[in-house]
Design a protein around this motif. Structure first.
Motif, PDB file in Angstrom:
ATOM      1  N   LYS A 112      57.817 -13.904  10.058  1.00  0.00           N
ATOM      2  CA  LYS A 112      57.543 -15.205  10.527  1.00  0.00           C
ATOM      3  C   LYS A 112      56.349 -15.857   9.842  1.00  0.00           C
ATOM      4  CE  LYS A 112      55.474 -17.161  14.765  1.00  0.00           C
ATOM      5  NZ  LYS A 112      54.943 -16.938  15.973  1.00  0.00           N
ATOM      6  N   TRP A 113      55.736 -15.239   9.051  1.00  0.00           N
ATOM      7  CA  TRP A 113      54.527 -15.759   8.001  1.00  0.00           C
ATOM      8  C   TRP A 113      54.913 -15.792   6.574  1.00  0.00           C
ATOM      9  CZ3 TRP A 113      53.324 -13.213  12.776  1.00  0.00           C
ATOM     10  CH2 TRP A 113      52.822 -13.852  13.520  1.00  0.00           C
ATOM     11  N   ALA A 114      56.047 -15.648   6.345  1.00  0.00           N
ATOM     12  CA  ALA A 114      56.677 -15.326   4.851  1.00  0.00           C
ATOM     13  C   ALA A 114      56.407 -16.387   3.921  1.00  0.00           C
ATOM     14  CB  ALA A 114      58.112 -15.088   4.823  1.00  0.00           C
ATOM     15  N   VAL A 115      56.148 -16.183   2.683  1.00  0.00           N
ATOM     16  CA  VAL A 115      55.813 -17.166   1.872  1.00  0.00           C
ATOM     17  C   VAL A 115      56.867 -18.210   1.588  1.00  0.00           C
ATOM     18  CG1 VAL A 115      53.868 -15.913   0.842  1.00  0.00           C
ATOM     19  CG2 VAL A 115      56.105 -15.572  -0.149  1.00  0.00           C
ATOM     20  N   HIS A 126      47.357 -15.224   7.105  1.00  0.00           N
ATOM     21  CA  HIS A 126      47.724 -16.171   8.126  1.00  0.00           C
ATOM     22  C   HIS A 126      48.451 -15.622   9.422  1.00  0.00           C
ATOM     23  CE1 HIS A 126      49.184 -19.052   4.583  1.00  0.00           C
ATOM     24  NE2 HIS A 126      48.036 -18.933   4.884  1.00  0.00           N
ATOM     25  N   ALA A 127      48.963 -14.603   9.496  1.00  0.00           N
ATOM     26  CA  ALA A 127      49.300 -13.898  10.877  1.00  0.00           C
ATOM     27  C   ALA A 127      48.153 -13.536  11.517  1.00  0.00           C
ATOM     28  CB  ALA A 127      50.151 -12.711  10.402  1.00  0.00           C
ATOM     29  N   ILE A 128      47.197 -12.680  10.783  1.00  0.00           N
ATOM     30  CA  ILE A 128      45.861 -12.293  11.531  1.00  0.00           C
ATOM     31  C   ILE A 128      45.145 -13.424  11.950  1.00  0.00           C
ATOM     32  CG2 ILE A 128      43.744 -11.054  10.977  1.00  0.00           C
ATOM     33  CD1 ILE A 128      45.275  -9.441   8.835  1.00  0.00           C
ATOM     34  N   GLU A 129      44.943 -14.650  11.430  1.00  0.00           N
ATOM     35  CA  GLU A 129      44.319 -15.491  11.718  1.00  0.00           C
ATOM     36  C   GLU A 129      45.021 -16.309  12.919  1.00  0.00           C
ATOM     37  OE1 GLU A 129      42.178 -16.650   7.252  1.00  0.00           O
ATOM     38  OE2 GLU A 129      44.243 -17.832   8.073  1.00  0.00           O
ATOM     39  N   ALA A 130      46.324 -16.557  12.790  1.00  0.00           N
ATOM     40  CA  ALA A 130      47.037 -17.165  13.881  1.00  0.00           C
ATOM     41  C   ALA A 130      46.876 -16.293  15.303  1.00  0.00           C
ATOM     42  CB  ALA A 130      48.438 -17.332  13.595  1.00  0.00           C
ATOM     43  N   LEU A 131      46.952 -15.074  15.209  1.00  0.00           N
ATOM     44  CA  LEU A 131      46.925 -14.007  16.377  1.00  0.00           C
ATOM     45  C   LEU A 131      45.603 -14.031  16.907  1.00  0.00           C
ATOM     46  CD1 LEU A 131      49.278 -11.343  15.331  1.00  0.00           C
ATOM     47  CD2 LEU A 131      49.865 -13.082  16.856  1.00  0.00           C
ATOM     48  N   SER A 132      44.515 -14.268  15.901  1.00  0.00           N
ATOM     49  CA  SER A 132      43.100 -14.376  16.391  1.00  0.00           C
ATOM     50  C   SER A 132      42.769 -15.401  17.192  1.00  0.00           C
ATOM     51  CB  SER A 132      42.212 -13.993  15.316  1.00  0.00           C
ATOM     52  OG  SER A 132      42.305 -12.724  14.457  1.00  0.00           O
ATOM     53  N   THR A 133      43.567 -16.676  17.000  1.00  0.00           N
ATOM     54  CA  THR A 133      43.018 -17.802  17.869  1.00  0.00           C
ATOM     55  C   THR A 133      43.596 -17.396  19.108  1.00  0.00           C
ATOM     56  OG1 THR A 133      45.297 -18.902  17.123  1.00  0.00           O
ATOM     57  CG2 THR A 133      43.486 -19.341  15.880  1.00  0.00           C
ATOM     58  N   GLU A 134      44.531 -16.724  19.532  1.00  0.00           N
ATOM     59  CA  GLU A 134      44.901 -16.512  20.940  1.00  0.00           C
ATOM     60  C   GLU A 134      43.974 -15.589  21.583  1.00  0.00           C
ATOM     61  OE1 GLU A 134      48.805 -14.678  20.688  1.00  0.00           O
ATOM     62  OE2 GLU A 134      49.492 -16.379  19.503  1.00  0.00           O
TER      63      GLU A 134
END
Length: 225
Positions: free
Chosen positions: A40-43, A69-77
């Motif tokens: 989902k966060w592929a380049v 990007h995946a870790i940062e996106a999930l961390s906002t939740e």
């Protein structure tokens, strides 16, 4: 407890969480396991999440950009108490670690693949690296399932008898004693008389002695910890 898992093969993790104790934990809303496809966060539009390693050599490496990007996106939740990378060179997973992790509220597990993940992710995002044994698997999905199972069963309310987990192997650095069920006499093989005595104190003493004997015989290293 909420556990998020990052993987390139989410299909591998569908079955372990859809049955038995972990299914019961999710149905009771005591545990939520969310599986995220790293692609989902592929380049690029081709779903690329890996590339050749600098310096040459066989094997691909999972890239920084998709993982960051995946870790940062999930961390906002929800902020994570632990970001765990499953890797053969991590600390060996033990019951003590499972006990500690079962007290956390939000955990992210990263499943590696190929030759692993870019070291910069390990240096800047990962808080704990765990190995389930001194061997190499094709990816981190099966180790992640082992980790979630070991943690999930310790959450209060998951097991029908919450005291059951307290007497598992490796609690108090002892292996579990032998167990028996009906019939008391099968083909002439009889269970120890003490288990039919109706005396809880004698049964507890017998179980402790058996645990100590089994641990001394099979895993003496546990007694020195």
């Amino acid at each position: 407890m909420k556990i998020d898992i990052l993987t390139v093969l989410p299909e591998l993790l569908e079955s372990p969480f859809a049955h038995s104790i972990l299914k019961r934990a999710t149905e009771k809303k005591l545990l939520a396991v969310n599986i995220h496809n790293l692609r989902k966060w592929a380049v690029n539009e081709y779903g690329q999440v890996d590339d050749y390693q600098y310096g040459g050599g066989a094997g691909m490496v999972m890239m920084c950009e998709p993982l960051a990007h995946a870790i940062e996106a999930l961390s906002t939740e929800h902020p994570f108490d632990e970001v765990i990378f499953m890797t053969p060179d991590g600390e060996k997973f033990t019951q003590k670690t499972a006990n500690q992790l079962s007290l956390r509220k939000n955990i992210l597990i990263i499943c590696g693949h190929y030759k692993g993940i870019d070291q910069r992710i390990r240096d800047n995002f990962v808080t704990k690296e765990i190995s389930i044994g001194d061997y190499v698997l094709s990816g981190g999905e099966l180790p992640a399932a082992v980790l979630v199972d070991a943690i999930g069963r310790l959450i209060p309310g998951v097991l029908n008898d919450e005291t059951s987990a307290l007497f598992d192997s490796f609690q108090d650095n002892l292996l579990a004693p032998p167990v028996y069920t009906r019939p008391a006499d099968f083909r002439g093989w009889k269970i120890p008389d003490v288990l039919l005595s109706g005396d809880p104190k004698k049964v507890d003493e017998w179980r402790y002695e058996q645990s100590l004997h089994r641990t001394t015989d099979r895993r003496p290293d546990l007694l020195s910890d």
